[in-house]
Design a protein around this motif. Sequence first.
Motif, PDB file in Angstrom:
ATOM      1  N   PRO A   1       6.949  -6.281  -2.751  1.00  0.00           N
ATOM      2  CA  PRO A   1       7.035  -4.937  -2.171  1.00  0.00           C
ATOM      3  C   PRO A   1       5.996  -3.967  -2.718  1.00  0.00           C
ATOM      4  N   GLU A   2       5.736  -3.989  -4.017  1.00  0.00           N
ATOM      5  CA  GLU A   2       4.769  -3.048  -4.592  1.00  0.00           C
ATOM      6  C   GLU A   2       3.363  -3.290  -4.034  1.00  0.00           C
ATOM      7  N   GLN A   3       3.000  -4.560  -3.910  1.00  0.00           N
ATOM      8  CA  GLN A   3       1.675  -4.882  -3.380  1.00  0.00           C
ATOM      9  C   GLN A   3       1.569  -4.491  -1.909  1.00  0.00           C
ATOM     10  N   LEU A   4       2.606  -4.768  -1.119  1.00  0.00           N
ATOM     11  CA  LEU A   4       2.587  -4.404   0.288  1.00  0.00           C
ATOM     12  C   LEU A   4       2.524  -2.891   0.455  1.00  0.00           C
ATOM     13  N   ARG A   5       3.228  -2.158  -0.377  1.00  0.00           N
ATOM     14  CA  ARG A   5       3.197  -0.700  -0.293  1.00  0.00           C
ATOM     15  C   ARG A   5       1.776  -0.179  -0.525  1.00  0.00           C
ATOM     16  N   ARG A   6       1.089  -0.764  -1.490  1.00  0.00           N
ATOM     17  CA  ARG A   6      -0.302  -0.346  -1.732  1.00  0.00           C
ATOM     18  C   ARG A   6      -1.182  -0.660  -0.534  1.00  0.00           C
ATOM     19  N   GLN A   7      -0.943  -1.786   0.117  1.00  0.00           N
ATOM     20  CA  GLN A   7      -1.745  -2.155   1.279  1.00  0.00           C
ATOM     21  C   GLN A   7      -1.500  -1.216   2.465  1.00  0.00           C
ATOM     22  N   LEU A   8      -0.266  -0.732   2.588  1.00  0.00           N
ATOM     23  CA  LEU A   8       0.062   0.115   3.739  1.00  0.00           C
ATOM     24  C   LEU A   8      -0.346   1.574   3.525  1.00  0.00           C
ATOM     25  N   LYS A   9      -0.613   1.968   2.288  1.00  0.00           N
ATOM     26  CA  LYS A   9      -1.113   3.307   1.964  1.00  0.00           C
ATOM     27  C   LYS A   9      -0.284   4.417   2.610  1.00  0.00           C
ATOM     28  N   PRO A  10       1.007   4.497   2.299  1.00  0.00           N
ATOM     29  CA  PRO A  10       1.842   5.541   2.912  1.00  0.00           C
ATOM     30  C   PRO A  10       1.369   6.940   2.526  1.00  0.00           C
ATOM     31  N   SER A  11       1.386   7.812   3.508  1.00  0.00           N
ATOM     32  CA  SER A  11       0.976   9.204   3.285  1.00  0.00           C
ATOM     33  C   SER A  11       1.548  10.069   4.395  1.00  0.00           C
ATOM     34  N   GLY A  12       2.289  11.095   3.994  1.00  0.00           N
ATOM     35  CA  GLY A  12       2.864  11.983   4.990  1.00  0.00           C
ATOM     36  C   GLY A  12       4.224  12.477   4.558  1.00  0.00           C
ATOM     37  N   PRO A  13       4.868  13.276   5.394  1.00  0.00           N
ATOM     38  CA  PRO A  13       6.128  13.919   5.012  1.00  0.00           C
ATOM     39  C   PRO A  13       7.378  13.086   5.293  1.00  0.00           C
ATOM     40  N   ASN A  14       7.240  11.973   5.996  1.00  0.00           N
ATOM     41  CA  ASN A  14       8.412  11.238   6.473  1.00  0.00           C
ATOM     42  C   ASN A  14       8.759  10.047   5.578  1.00  0.00           C
ATOM     43  N   ARG A  15       9.990   9.575   5.748  1.00  0.00           N
ATOM     44  CA  ARG A  15      10.509   8.435   4.984  1.00  0.00           C
ATOM     45  C   ARG A  15      10.800   7.283   5.929  1.00  0.00           C
ATOM     46  N   ALA A  16      10.752   6.064   5.394  1.00  0.00           N
ATOM     47  CA  ALA A  16      11.115   4.892   6.197  1.00  0.00           C
ATOM     48  C   ALA A  16      11.560   3.768   5.275  1.00  0.00           C
ATOM     49  N   THR A  17      12.408   2.885   5.840  1.00  0.00           N
ATOM     50  CA  THR A  17      12.854   1.688   5.124  1.00  0.00           C
ATOM     51  C   THR A  17      12.479   0.468   5.945  1.00  0.00           C
ATOM     52  N   LEU A  18      11.811  -0.486   5.308  1.00  0.00           N
ATOM     53  CA  LEU A  18      11.415  -1.732   5.963  1.00  0.00           C
ATOM     54  C   LEU A  18      12.151  -2.896   5.306  1.00  0.00           C
ATOM     55  N   ILE A  19      12.639  -3.823   6.123  1.00  0.00           N
ATOM     56  CA  ILE A  19      13.209  -5.075   5.633  1.00  0.00           C
ATOM     57  C   ILE A  19      12.279  -6.196   6.065  1.00  0.00           C
ATOM     58  N   VAL A  20      11.660  -6.826   5.103  1.00  0.00           N
ATOM     59  CA  VAL A  20      10.731  -7.929   5.363  1.00  0.00           C
ATOM     60  C   VAL A  20      11.502  -9.227   5.145  1.00  0.00           C
ATOM     61  N   THR A  21      11.619 -10.045   6.178  1.00  0.00           N
ATOM     62  CA  THR A  21      12.463 -11.228   6.075  1.00  0.00           C
ATOM     63  C   THR A  21      12.063 -12.262   7.111  1.00  0.00           C
ATOM     64  N   ARG A  22      12.830 -13.350   7.159  1.00  0.00           N
ATOM     65  CA  ARG A  22      12.705 -14.358   8.211  1.00  0.00           C
ATOM     66  C   ARG A  22      13.939 -14.273   9.116  1.00  0.00           C
ATOM     67  N   LEU A  23      13.738 -14.465  10.391  1.00  0.00           N
ATOM     68  CA  LEU A  23      14.821 -14.430  11.360  1.00  0.00           C
ATOM     69  C   LEU A  23      14.966 -15.804  12.004  1.00  0.00           C
ATOM     70  N   TRP A  24      16.194 -16.117  12.420  1.00  0.00           N
ATOM     71  CA  TRP A  24      16.466 -17.328  13.200  1.00  0.00           C
ATOM     72  C   TRP A  24      17.070 -16.864  14.512  1.00  0.00           C
ATOM     73  N   ASP A  25      16.244 -16.840  15.540  1.00  0.00           N
ATOM     74  CA  ASP A  25      16.734 -16.391  16.839  1.00  0.00           C
ATOM     75  C   ASP A  25      15.965 -17.107  17.931  1.00  0.00           C
ATOM     76  N   SER A  26      16.113 -16.658  19.167  1.00  0.00           N
ATOM     77  CA  SER A  26      15.567 -17.374  20.317  1.00  0.00           C
ATOM     78  C   SER A  26      14.295 -16.724  20.826  1.00  0.00           C
ATOM     79  N   ASP A  27      13.402 -17.579  21.344  1.00  0.00           N
ATOM     80  CA  ASP A  27      12.181 -17.058  21.965  1.00  0.00           C
ATOM     81  C   ASP A  27      12.450 -16.754  23.432  1.00  0.00           C
TER      82      ASP A  27
END
Length: 436
Positions: free
Chosen positions: A392-418
Amino acid sequence: MEETPSPETAAESLAALLTPEGMRLLDALGPYREDGALQQISRLRAEGFAPELISAAMTQSRLRTAAAAKFGEFAQHMLFTQDGLEQATRLSVSAVHASRYVQAGVRRVADLGCGIGADAMTLASAGLDVTAVELDETTAAVATVNLTPFPETRVVQADVQSLDLDGLPGGRPEALWLDPARRETAGASRRIFDPEAFSPPLSFVEALADSGMPVGVKMGPGLPHAAVPEGCEAQWISHRRDVVEVVLWFGALARPGIRRAALVMREQGHHELISSEPFPDPDDAPLTVSEDSDDAVPPIAAGDVVWEPDGAVIRAGLVQDLADRLGARLVHPRIAYLTAPGQPERDPSTPYARAYRVREVLPHTVKVLKTWVKRHRVGTLEIKKRGTDVTPEQLRRQLKPSGPNRATLIVTRLWDSDDQGRAGERRAVLVVEPMS
């Protein structure tokens, strides 16, 4: 790693404090502040206090301040060692331990390896007759001070592995409590994870239980299911969303028919999931989604609910039990996130998990995520992950967040249908907002 003082240094430091002058100085220091420590030391030296006494008092002041998170206002009247504080049970959690003994009708208990006396204090507060045993001389002295408000409680300096229970003051106890040391202290304090390397080892605890003695033993929450002995109840405990321990209960302290449990302690109260079933096979996926099935699995979409189970629920192998309660399924057979369509039949709030509403489902690529973060002017970014090698720390640096808003991301694998209805695995990022 923090260097551990030698036994001689620790004993000398404690001896300097265990005088009327030392205790008056310590009690007068108040909460420790790092930015004011040098100024306070200079003032005390100018007042004529010996450097050794100042050092001992300042160390205890720092430990008392740190201990407030576990002991509240009681910390300001206790003594500590660094290792003892780190391993000590939180006061509210030790109250859960004590209640087991009370409910089992136990009157006399021995705390074997009592450390600084945290659990012994709570057991005594519950009205039990307590004998506390500790091998280390300095730690035993600290426990004696901490147990001073309970004059009927006794502290014995002895090796619990060669202890004659019948020879303890007050006679043979009716039940035992153990909190084995899980740190190496030769030169530097370091955690150990092999139950047979604990002091005392888990096999010693099992032998006590096999003798018919009711026993409770606190272990680290990462204890593998395969290491949990047969015939005991394993209770994982989380406190304010932090999984702090698993307690193995033997004999009369174990609840009939319960093999594993997850106790979730919140400010609003305590909640518990229990199961009489054996632990899940780690090579199986005891979930509602099968990796071997081509059956269509509804894809996660905006508006759906995602739950993040409490760590105690995960450790106890009760994720599927929680899914059944919620009418949910897992996002992947081997990943402990649950999901349900946008309007679940039940209220999504539960003490056993955090609930989130899915806002968007994004591809798992830095380029897409960076564009999304920039477009939404996100400056505060919480990143959660399971089932991926993302940091997460490395990804946050790559995304370079900047601004007044907040967000939550869940990075995962899914098992669903195409689009053709074929079930399979894909990596994805869920943009979610908390519901609880």
